[in-house]
Design an enzyme around this catalytic site. Structure first.
Site, short mmCIF file in Angstrom:
data_model
loop_
_atom_site.label_atom_id
_atom_site.label_comp_id
_atom_site.label_asym_id
_atom_site.label_seq_id
_atom_site.Cartn_x
_atom_site.Cartn_y
_atom_site.Cartn_z
N LYS A 203 0.85 -1.17 0.00
CA LYS A 203 0.00 0.00 0.00
C LYS A 203 0.89 1.23 0.00
CE LYS A 203 -0.94 2.29 3.12
NZ LYS A 203 -0.34 3.62 3.51
N THR A 214 7.00 5.80 1.40
CA THR A 214 6.04 5.64 2.49
C THR A 214 5.07 4.54 2.15
OG1 THR A 214 4.31 6.66 3.76
CG2 THR A 214 4.53 7.42 1.55
#
EC number: 2.3.1.35
Length: 435
Positions: A203, A214
């Site tokens: 994700k 991130t």
């Protein structure tokens, strides 16, 4: 560590039509693993926000983590547990989205440990001095976990996990935050008659910048792999994949890539001395990591373009990567790509301030279209070319684009990097990400 934005969440507007092609209709999943997700109602939308991956058979494990100095509680706990257990005897990974459990002090560390112990108790009927569960969190920084809601979710999820494609897809949905589509890749292959399976989930859409981006990522396999070999393989694969992407130049507090291997496929123990078996497995493992990393860029917050940056003939590979990173993070380059402006001077500027060795009279820059047609040369041996603006506009209309940079040096250093454009929507999404 992505922030929850309802307007981009899976549960609010659904998946954009142009992203549906990235969602697999089936797959080849590692034997012996059960996975899934539920809504623990940490997310206000009621979307899935708690995911679990579990193997009844013990696994070797590996992890690569953020280099941000403000490491989130789950990062600290996982690193400690991997060290204490020497990357062996793990069974599960629990992932919550909607809250990062980052910069939450000793309370956050206690919460992370409480959650993994609760998973152990739910799955094994007991807790352990060192948990058999690893953990990941993603969401807003500075907020404590809603432990009671997550524990209630764990009670539900342990009864719902299974091994089918739909369960793997549910798991990928359950770790989403500002993502617009679930990211899941799998493959199987045979070596000496033994069939191996690998599945990857990731994700990420914003706060994407190397080392690492991130994101939360998982690479799961049923191959029998020595723990140190799995750790080395994961580290090398991350360096060529998740450490070669950028969306916005921001690095998170929670970035984590974990890998589990339960050996259910059978066959010999794979080590770096296993010859062809290791080489074939390494190739497939790395390719999974690269495909996952590309999906993160394709889902960059507000992005309309997927840009490949290829640098060659640098002093060495490290300097090639430094140049590619500089170009990929240039706001001026990224906005030019969004505006479909062939402003190659911005590319040169980004190379020039990257603090690598450059010989201006040997530098070449081109646009390479995704349709296989001829490249558009912008700079040849330091000499600007007369750019056909109509041709440039045609190339920049494409969703996919390659920027080719040849530094003309004798070191032969190379790097491939992936990034996206920077758009008005990125500002809109990140202007109210806590809402």
């Amino acid at each position: 560590m992505l922030r929850h934005v309802a307007k981009r969440s899976f549960g609010s507007l659904g998946i954009p039509q142009n992203k549906l092609k990235y969602i697999p209709k089936g797959g080849f999943y590692p034997k012996g693993f059960k996975v899934g997700s539920v809504a623990s109602h940490v997310k206000k939308t009621g979307a899935p926000d708690l995911a679990l991956i579990h193997s009844a058979k013990p696994c070797t494990a590996a992890g690569v983590f953020t280099t941000n100095k403000f490491k989130a509680a789950p990062v600290i706990v996982d690193k400690e547990n991997l060290t204490l257990k020497k990357n062996e005897d793990f069974h599960s990974i629990i992932i919550n989205s909607g809250c990062a459990n980052a910069v939450t002090g000793n309370g956050g560390l206690s919460d992370a440990k409480d959650i993994i112990n609760y998973v152990d108790k739910a799955l094994h009927g007991t807790t352990y001095p060192v948990s058999k569960t690893l953990t990941m969190s993603t969401g807003v920084i500075g907020q404590r976990l809603q432990v009671d809601k997550i524990k209630s979710g764990i009670d539900n999820i342990v009864t719902e996990i299974d091994s089918q494609h739909e369960d793997w897809l549910k798991c990928a949905k359950g770790i989403m935050t500002t993502d617009t589509f679930p990211k899941l890749i799998s493959r199987n292959f045979k070596i000496n008659g033994i069939e191996y399976n690998i599945a990857g989930l990731v994700k990420g859409a914003g706060m994407i910048c190397p080392n690492m981006a991130t994101l939360l990522g998982l690479i799961i396999t049923d191959a029998p792999i020595e723990s140190i070999t799995l750790q080395n393989l994961l580290s090398k694969s991350v360096d060529k994949s998740f450490n070669c992407i950028s969306v916005d130049g921001d690095m998170s507090t929670n970035d984590t890539i974990l890998s589990l291997s339960n050996g259910q496929s059978g066959g010999e123990l794979i080590t770096e001395q296993s010859g062809e078996v290791y080489e074939v497995f390494e190739k497939n493992f790395k390719e999974i990591a690269i495909e996952l990393a590309k999906l993160v860029v394709r889902d960059g917050e507000g992005a309309t373009k997927f840009i490949t940056i290829k640098v060659k003939n640098a002093k060495n590979d490290e300097e090639a990567k430094q140049a590619a990173n500089s170009v990929s993070n240039s706001a001026l380059v990224k906005t030019a790509m969004f505006g479909k402006d062939a402003n190659w001077g911005r590319i040169l500027c980004a190379i020039g301030y990257s603090e690598i060795d450059v010989e201006p009279t040997k530098t070449n820059v081109s646009f390479v279209p995704s349709d296989g047609s001829a490249e558009l040369k912008l700079l040849v041996n330091g000499e600007p070319q007369l750019v056909d603006e109509n041709r440039a506009s045609e190339i920049l209309e494409h969703e996919d684009l390659e920027i080719a940079i040849d530094l003309g040096l004798e070191g032969k250093g190379e790097c491939t990097f992936w990034t996206c454009d920077l758009t008005h929507d990125y500002v809109t999404i990140n202007g109210d990400y806590r809402s």
